[in-house]
Design a protein around this motif. Structure first.
Motif, short mmCIF file in Angstrom:
data_model
loop_
_atom_site.label_atom_id
_atom_site.label_comp_id
_atom_site.label_asym_id
_atom_site.label_seq_id
_atom_site.Cartn_x
_atom_site.Cartn_y
_atom_site.Cartn_z
N GLY A 86 -103.06 -1.75 -3.53
CA GLY A 86 -102.36 -0.50 -3.36
C GLY A 86 -101.01 -0.49 -4.06
N ILE A 87 -100.21 -1.52 -3.84
CA ILE A 87 -98.86 -1.51 -4.42
C ILE A 87 -98.89 -1.62 -5.94
CG2 ILE A 87 -97.72 -2.34 -2.33
CD1 ILE A 87 -97.58 -5.10 -3.56
N GLN A 88 -100.01 -2.13 -6.49
CA GLN A 88 -100.11 -2.17 -7.94
C GLN A 88 -100.16 -0.78 -8.55
OE1 GLN A 88 -99.64 -4.83 -9.94
NE2 GLN A 88 -99.16 -5.81 -7.97
N THR A 89 -100.57 0.23 -7.77
CA THR A 89 -100.58 1.61 -8.28
C THR A 89 -99.16 2.14 -8.46
OG1 THR A 89 -100.68 2.64 -6.08
CG2 THR A 89 -102.78 2.04 -7.11
N LEU A 90 -98.17 1.44 -7.90
CA LEU A 90 -96.78 1.84 -8.08
C LEU A 90 -96.18 1.24 -9.36
CD1 LEU A 90 -95.47 1.39 -4.42
CD2 LEU A 90 -96.20 3.51 -5.54
N LYS A 91 -96.85 0.24 -9.91
CA LYS A 91 -96.30 -0.43 -11.10
C LYS A 91 -96.22 0.55 -12.27
CE LYS A 91 -96.76 -4.57 -13.94
NZ LYS A 91 -97.51 -5.83 -14.15
N GLY A 92 -95.06 0.63 -12.87
CA GLY A 92 -94.88 1.49 -14.03
C GLY A 92 -94.31 2.86 -13.70
N THR A 93 -94.44 3.28 -12.43
CA THR A 93 -93.86 4.57 -12.06
C THR A 93 -92.35 4.40 -11.87
OG1 THR A 93 -94.13 6.50 -10.63
CG2 THR A 93 -94.10 4.35 -9.55
N THR A 94 -91.64 5.49 -11.72
CA THR A 94 -90.19 5.42 -11.56
C THR A 94 -89.77 5.98 -10.21
OG1 THR A 94 -89.96 7.54 -12.71
CG2 THR A 94 -89.72 5.54 -14.03
N ILE A 95 -88.55 5.67 -9.82
CA ILE A 95 -88.00 6.13 -8.55
C ILE A 95 -87.47 7.54 -8.71
CG2 ILE A 95 -86.33 5.68 -6.73
CD1 ILE A 95 -88.39 3.49 -6.96
N ASP A 96 -87.99 8.46 -7.89
CA ASP A 96 -87.53 9.85 -7.92
C ASP A 96 -86.40 10.11 -6.93
OD1 ASP A 96 -88.87 11.03 -9.97
OD2 ASP A 96 -90.19 12.26 -8.71
N ALA A 97 -86.53 9.52 -5.72
CA ALA A 97 -85.53 9.78 -4.68
C ALA A 97 -85.55 8.65 -3.66
CB ALA A 97 -85.79 11.11 -3.99
N ILE A 98 -84.40 8.35 -3.07
CA ILE A 98 -84.27 7.37 -1.99
C ILE A 98 -83.42 8.01 -0.90
CG2 ILE A 98 -83.48 5.07 -1.32
CD1 ILE A 98 -83.69 4.24 -4.24
N SER A 99 -83.90 7.97 0.33
CA SER A 99 -83.15 8.56 1.43
C SER A 99 -83.41 7.77 2.70
CB SER A 99 -83.53 10.03 1.63
OG SER A 99 -84.91 10.16 1.92
N VAL A 100 -82.62 8.07 3.73
CA VAL A 100 -82.85 7.50 5.06
C VAL A 100 -82.95 8.66 6.05
CG1 VAL A 100 -81.86 5.22 4.73
CG2 VAL A 100 -80.37 7.13 5.31
N VAL A 101 -83.80 8.49 7.07
CA VAL A 101 -84.01 9.56 8.05
C VAL A 101 -83.94 8.98 9.46
CG1 VAL A 101 -85.42 10.96 6.51
CG2 VAL A 101 -86.53 9.26 7.97
N VAL A 108 -87.01 6.08 3.08
CA VAL A 108 -88.01 6.91 2.41
C VAL A 108 -87.78 6.82 0.91
CG1 VAL A 108 -89.00 9.21 2.16
CG2 VAL A 108 -88.08 8.50 4.38
N VAL A 109 -88.80 6.38 0.19
CA VAL A 109 -88.70 6.25 -1.28
C VAL A 109 -89.79 7.10 -1.91
CG1 VAL A 109 -88.67 4.67 -3.25
CG2 VAL A 109 -87.87 3.88 -1.00
N ARG A 110 -89.39 8.01 -2.76
CA ARG A 110 -90.35 8.88 -3.46
C ARG A 110 -90.44 8.45 -4.93
NH1 ARG A 110 -91.85 12.82 -0.08
NH2 ARG A 110 -90.46 13.27 1.69
N ARG A 118 -92.65 4.92 3.18
CA ARG A 118 -91.85 5.11 4.38
C ARG A 118 -91.86 3.83 5.22
NH1 ARG A 118 -90.76 10.51 5.66
NH2 ARG A 118 -91.91 12.04 4.40
N SER A 119 -90.67 3.37 5.59
CA SER A 119 -90.60 2.27 6.56
C SER A 119 -90.70 2.88 7.95
CB SER A 119 -89.29 1.50 6.41
OG SER A 119 -88.19 2.26 6.89
N MET A 120 -91.23 2.12 8.90
CA MET A 120 -91.36 2.63 10.27
C MET A 120 -91.56 1.47 11.23
SD MET A 120 -95.01 4.55 9.70
CE MET A 120 -94.13 5.87 8.85
N VAL A 121 -90.45 0.88 11.65
CA VAL A 121 -90.51 -0.29 12.51
C VAL A 121 -91.17 0.07 13.84
CG1 VAL A 121 -88.21 0.04 13.49
CG2 VAL A 121 -89.20 -2.25 13.40
N MET A 122 -92.07 -0.79 14.32
CA MET A 122 -92.84 -0.51 15.54
C MET A 122 -92.62 -1.57 16.61
SD MET A 122 -94.33 2.28 14.66
CE MET A 122 -95.67 2.53 15.82
N VAL A 123 -91.59 -2.40 16.45
CA VAL A 123 -91.29 -3.42 17.45
C VAL A 123 -89.81 -3.34 17.81
CG1 VAL A 123 -93.11 -4.99 16.70
CG2 VAL A 123 -90.85 -5.17 15.67
#
Length: 231
Positions: A86-101, A108-110, A118-123
């Protein structure tokens, strides 16, 4: 340099130089950790790391997911092979936006390819994400605050320890086989691969009810009379 609390506006100013950078090397660390090396790659100064360093880096070392429009594509609860693919599909793309919510700041990274991390800690604890900026300082979150400082994540040490444990287990388990080899476990219906690191990627569990290795760890090149082709 001690960690310093920063505002949301300061966060946006600090991450602004990362927008437009290419995801040059996405890689999976220990457990569910993922790392996105951004921009130009350089060889690491320490021989303990197995990956090149980017100009900047985004890491999430606990729970996370990657979305596209209205679907979750994959996440930290998927198997290691699925995450790596899955993460290999991100290779070569660029960062559009970075935010925190949120009051518990989640990252949140677009990306330009339409995907969103999206990060989402569950512990119990703090969000387990970090951003290494181009000046080698790090942004993270703790106690509901955004922090910037010289410290980073300790995933490298965890990864080294995990690889050492995997190597030790493989040395103990060997390549168990019995009887005349009709085929290897890698091609057997009853072979269930382990979701592990390093040497453990060659191992799995046998689930052949009448087989001599039922419920035991076997290697991809192991064999037994219960071999049944999975083709």
């Amino acid at each position: 340099m001690a960690d310093i609390g920063i505002s949301g506006d300061a966060f946006q100013a600090l991450v602004q130089p990362l927008l437009g950078l290419r995801v040059s090397l996405p890689w999976k660390g220990h457990g569910s950790a993922i790392f996105l090396e951004l921009g130009e790659l350089v060889s690491p100064k320490s021989n303990r790391r197995h990956h090149d360093n980017g100009e900047a880096c985004i890491s999430v070392t606990w729970d996370w997911r990657v979305e596209a429009e209205t679907a979750v594509l994959y996440g930290s609860s998927n198997s290691r092979p699925r995450i790596e693919a899955g993460i290999q599909t991100l290779k070569g793309t660029t960062i559009d936006a970075i935010s925190v919510v949120g009051k518990v700041p989640e990252l949140v990274v677009r990306f330009a390819n339409g995907h969103c991390l999206r990060s989402m800690v569950m512990v119990t604890g703090n969000p387990e994400w970090a951003i290494k900026l181009t000046d080698d300082t790090w942004i993270s979150a703790e106690g509901g605050r955004l922090l910037v400082g010289a410290r980073g994540v300790s995933a490298t040490e965890a990864e080294v320890a995990a690889f050492a444990l995997a190597k030790s287990a493989a040395a103990r388990w060997g390549v168990p086989s019995i009887g005349i080899k009709q085929g290897s476990c890698a091609g057997c219906t009853y072979f269930v691969p382990l979701d592990g690191d390093a040497d453990l990627l060659d191992y799995g569990c046998c689930i052949a009810a009448a087989g001599p290795f039922d419920g035991r760890a076997v290697e991809r090149n192991s064999s037994c009379p219960s071999f049944t082709t999975n083709e």
